[in-house]
Design a protein around this motif. Structure first.
Motif, PDB file in Angstrom:
ATOM      1  N   GLN A 120       0.825  -1.368  -0.034  1.00  0.00           N
ATOM      2  CA  GLN A 120       0.098   0.078   0.132  1.00  0.00           C
ATOM      3  C   GLN A 120       0.944   1.131   0.000  1.00  0.00           C
ATOM      4  OE1 GLN A 120      -2.661  -0.302   3.317  1.00  0.00           O
ATOM      5  NE2 GLN A 120      -3.786  -1.925   2.431  1.00  0.00           N
ATOM      6  N   GLN A 121       1.983   1.302   0.720  1.00  0.00           N
ATOM      7  CA  GLN A 121       2.855   2.333   0.659  1.00  0.00           C
ATOM      8  C   GLN A 121       3.660   2.587  -0.615  1.00  0.00           C
ATOM      9  OE1 GLN A 121       5.604   1.692   4.136  1.00  0.00           O
ATOM     10  NE2 GLN A 121       3.836   1.367   5.504  1.00  0.00           N
ATOM     11  N   SER A 122       4.045   1.528  -1.335  1.00  0.00           N
ATOM     12  CA  SER A 122       4.736   1.799  -2.619  1.00  0.00           C
ATOM     13  C   SER A 122       3.884   1.743  -3.727  1.00  0.00           C
ATOM     14  CB  SER A 122       5.947   0.587  -2.446  1.00  0.00           C
ATOM     15  OG  SER A 122       5.143  -0.558  -2.474  1.00  0.00           O
ATOM     16  N   VAL A 123       2.551   1.358  -3.522  1.00  0.00           N
ATOM     17  CA  VAL A 123       1.602   1.085  -4.642  1.00  0.00           C
ATOM     18  C   VAL A 123       2.233   0.072  -5.646  1.00  0.00           C
ATOM     19  CG1 VAL A 123       0.089   2.233  -6.172  1.00  0.00           C
ATOM     20  CG2 VAL A 123       1.169   3.650  -4.533  1.00  0.00           C
ATOM     21  N   ARG A 124       2.417  -0.970  -5.067  1.00  0.00           N
ATOM     22  CA  ARG A 124       2.832  -2.280  -5.946  1.00  0.00           C
ATOM     23  C   ARG A 124       2.464  -3.373  -5.534  1.00  0.00           C
ATOM     24  NH1 ARG A 124       9.039  -2.828  -5.261  1.00  0.00           N
ATOM     25  NH2 ARG A 124       8.949  -4.553  -6.755  1.00  0.00           N
ATOM     26  N   LYS A 125       2.496  -4.514  -6.010  1.00  0.00           N
ATOM     27  CA  LYS A 125       2.039  -5.849  -5.733  1.00  0.00           C
ATOM     28  C   LYS A 125       3.028  -6.767  -6.080  1.00  0.00           C
ATOM     29  CE  LYS A 125      -1.705  -8.243  -4.581  1.00  0.00           C
ATOM     30  NZ  LYS A 125      -2.630  -7.933  -3.516  1.00  0.00           N
ATOM     31  N   TYR A 126       3.319  -7.759  -4.948  1.00  0.00           N
ATOM     32  CA  TYR A 126       4.355  -8.612  -4.705  1.00  0.00           C
ATOM     33  C   TYR A 126       3.495 -10.077  -5.357  1.00  0.00           C
ATOM     34  CZ  TYR A 126       7.327  -5.388  -2.362  1.00  0.00           C
ATOM     35  OH  TYR A 126       8.165  -4.196  -2.047  1.00  0.00           O
ATOM     36  N   ALA A 127       4.352 -10.784  -6.037  1.00  0.00           N
ATOM     37  CA  ALA A 127       3.823 -12.297  -6.014  1.00  0.00           C
ATOM     38  C   ALA A 127       4.488 -13.067  -4.914  1.00  0.00           C
ATOM     39  CB  ALA A 127       4.325 -12.845  -7.493  1.00  0.00           C
ATOM     40  N   ILE A 128       3.524 -13.593  -4.046  1.00  0.00           N
ATOM     41  CA  ILE A 128       4.104 -14.133  -2.855  1.00  0.00           C
ATOM     42  C   ILE A 128       3.939 -15.823  -3.323  1.00  0.00           C
ATOM     43  CG2 ILE A 128       3.340 -14.826  -0.520  1.00  0.00           C
ATOM     44  CD1 ILE A 128       2.473 -12.116  -0.199  1.00  0.00           C
ATOM     45  N   ARG A 129       5.248 -16.438  -2.845  1.00  0.00           N
ATOM     46  CA  ARG A 129       5.321 -17.947  -3.226  1.00  0.00           C
ATOM     47  C   ARG A 129       5.610 -18.635  -1.868  1.00  0.00           C
ATOM     48  NH1 ARG A 129       2.916 -16.524  -7.177  1.00  0.00           N
ATOM     49  NH2 ARG A 129       3.781 -16.166  -9.340  1.00  0.00           N
ATOM     50  N   ILE A 130       4.950 -19.410  -1.381  1.00  0.00           N
ATOM     51  CA  ILE A 130       5.269 -20.029  -0.052  1.00  0.00           C
ATOM     52  C   ILE A 130       5.676 -21.423  -0.389  1.00  0.00           C
ATOM     53  CG2 ILE A 130       3.963 -20.982   2.022  1.00  0.00           C
ATOM     54  CD1 ILE A 130       2.021 -18.493   1.693  1.00  0.00           C
ATOM     55  N   VAL A 131       6.765 -21.829   0.482  1.00  0.00           N
ATOM     56  CA  VAL A 131       7.369 -23.035   0.241  1.00  0.00           C
ATOM     57  C   VAL A 131       7.178 -23.839   1.634  1.00  0.00           C
ATOM     58  CG1 VAL A 131       9.462 -24.389  -0.159  1.00  0.00           C
ATOM     59  CG2 VAL A 131       8.989 -22.370  -1.402  1.00  0.00           C
ATOM     60  N   ILE A 132       6.672 -25.062   1.516  1.00  0.00           N
ATOM     61  CA  ILE A 132       6.629 -25.871   3.095  1.00  0.00           C
ATOM     62  C   ILE A 132       7.948 -26.633   2.954  1.00  0.00           C
ATOM     63  CG2 ILE A 132       5.295 -27.475   4.234  1.00  0.00           C
ATOM     64  CD1 ILE A 132       2.766 -26.592   2.656  1.00  0.00           C
ATOM     65  N   CYS A 133       8.534 -26.526   4.127  1.00  0.00           N
ATOM     66  CA  CYS A 133       9.969 -27.173   4.285  1.00  0.00           C
ATOM     67  C   CYS A 133       9.736 -28.220   5.497  1.00  0.00           C
ATOM     68  CB  CYS A 133      10.897 -26.042   4.570  1.00  0.00           C
ATOM     69  SG  CYS A 133      11.329 -24.834   3.094  1.00  0.00           S
ATOM     70  N   ARG A 134      10.727 -29.005   5.607  1.00  0.00           N
ATOM     71  CA  ARG A 134      10.622 -29.919   6.669  1.00  0.00           C
ATOM     72  C   ARG A 134       9.326 -30.741   6.703  1.00  0.00           C
ATOM     73  NH1 ARG A 134      14.409 -27.872  11.714  1.00  0.00           N
ATOM     74  NH2 ARG A 134      14.584 -30.097  11.773  1.00  0.00           N
ATOM     75  N   TYR A 135       8.866 -31.005   5.919  1.00  0.00           N
ATOM     76  CA  TYR A 135       7.698 -31.515   5.780  1.00  0.00           C
ATOM     77  C   TYR A 135       7.424 -33.357   6.100  1.00  0.00           C
ATOM     78  CZ  TYR A 135       2.674 -32.709   4.353  1.00  0.00           C
ATOM     79  OH  TYR A 135       1.250 -33.337   4.167  1.00  0.00           O
ATOM     80  N   GLN A 136       6.652 -33.753   6.840  1.00  0.00           N
ATOM     81  CA  GLN A 136       6.670 -35.070   7.412  1.00  0.00           C
ATOM     82  C   GLN A 136       5.126 -35.590   7.261  1.00  0.00           C
ATOM     83  OE1 GLN A 136       8.728 -36.294  10.860  1.00  0.00           O
ATOM     84  NE2 GLN A 136       9.565 -34.296  11.169  1.00  0.00           N
ATOM     85  N   GLU A 137       5.158 -36.248   5.979  1.00  0.00           N
ATOM     86  CA  GLU A 137       3.629 -36.602   5.628  1.00  0.00           C
ATOM     87  C   GLU A 137       3.043 -37.570   6.788  1.00  0.00           C
ATOM     88  OE1 GLU A 137       0.178 -37.015   3.444  1.00  0.00           O
ATOM     89  OE2 GLU A 137       1.880 -36.058   2.918  1.00  0.00           O
ATOM     90  N   LYS A 138       3.684 -38.097   7.718  1.00  0.00           N
ATOM     91  CA  LYS A 138       3.013 -39.031   8.519  1.00  0.00           C
ATOM     92  C   LYS A 138       2.681 -38.203   9.708  1.00  0.00           C
ATOM     93  CE  LYS A 138       5.772 -43.471   7.840  1.00  0.00           C
ATOM     94  NZ  LYS A 138       6.670 -44.239   8.296  1.00  0.00           N
ATOM     95  N   ARG A 139       2.898 -37.063   9.922  1.00  0.00           N
ATOM     96  CA  ARG A 139       2.686 -36.152  10.913  1.00  0.00           C
ATOM     97  C   ARG A 139       1.244 -35.544  10.684  1.00  0.00           C
ATOM     98  NH1 ARG A 139       6.216 -31.711  12.442  1.00  0.00           N
ATOM     99  NH2 ARG A 139       4.835 -31.522  14.173  1.00  0.00           N
TER     100      ARG A 139
END
Length: 205
Positions: A120-139
């Motif tokens: 809002q301060q800079s009047v621009r839009k960022y593309a946000i990419r979230i990466v899930i790390c240290r993932y344990q499927e069994k949990r």
């Protein structure tokens, strides 16, 4: 040599040194500019944070822009200090690693709120990419947090998760990346998938 001072981004940001001689080719298609041993001092010694932003923008846009770079990655602290704000100012995309637990989810929410304020301060839009790390499927907790991340931040969570892999801790002791140390392990497989996510903009459904 041991004990020799290693110049890097610290000298670029603190004294305006040219970034090009500091760029080292690691392998075909990959170059690196080291942090430099005094980068941590930027937070405490720089009197004018806006000067750091100008120097970083100049280094990337004027000194490196004419090279054949496909993408520039900036590794920065997650707390809102001088380095964080300088990187945010020159970035187009933000890649945020998240460990799948509820405290990390709360921290992510706070960070994204701060990013929205900056937008809002800079009047621009960022593309946000979230990466899930240290993932344990069994949990179960890991699965629940992943589901919440996809629900709370639709279109922002990258498809590939980085599974927990003890080899990540071993590889640096041999001065190798995970691809050089164990190219067929799950960690190398996951980061290959993550790179493909970034190229093809593959997001978790």
């Amino acid at each position: 040599a041991t004990g020799r001072y290693l110049n890097g981004m610290d000298t670029v940001l603190m004294s305006g040194e040219d970034i090009k001689p500091l760029k080292t080719t690691i392998r075909d298609g990959l170059s690196l500019v080291p942090a430099g041993e005094a980068l941590q001092n930027v937070e405490h010694q720089v009197q004018k944070p806006e000067l750091v932003v100008r120097r970083l923008r100049y280094a990337l846009h004027e000194r490196l822009a004419r090279s054949d770079l496909f993408r520039v990655l900036i590794d920065t602290p997650s707390f809102p200090g001088v380095l964080f704000h300088a990187a945010i100012d020159v970035a187009d995309e933000l890649i945020i690693p998240v460990v799948p637990d509820y405290l990390a989810l709360l921290s992510l929410t706070t960070m994204i709120e701060r990013i929205r304020e900056l937008e809002q301060q800079s009047v621009r839009k960022y593309a946000i990419r979230i990466v899930i790390c240290r993932y344990q499927e069994k949990r179960r907790l890991a699965r629940e947090v992943r589901e919440k991340l996809v629900a709370y931040f639709p279109g922002s969570v990258l498809q590939t998760v980085i599974r927990e892999c003890p080899l990540f801790a071993e590889a640096p002791s041999f001065r190798k990346t995970i691809f050089e140390y164990r190219p067929n392990c799950s960690g190398a497989e996951d980061y290959t998938g993550l790179a493909q996510d970034m190229i093809e903009e593959r997001m978790a459904a």
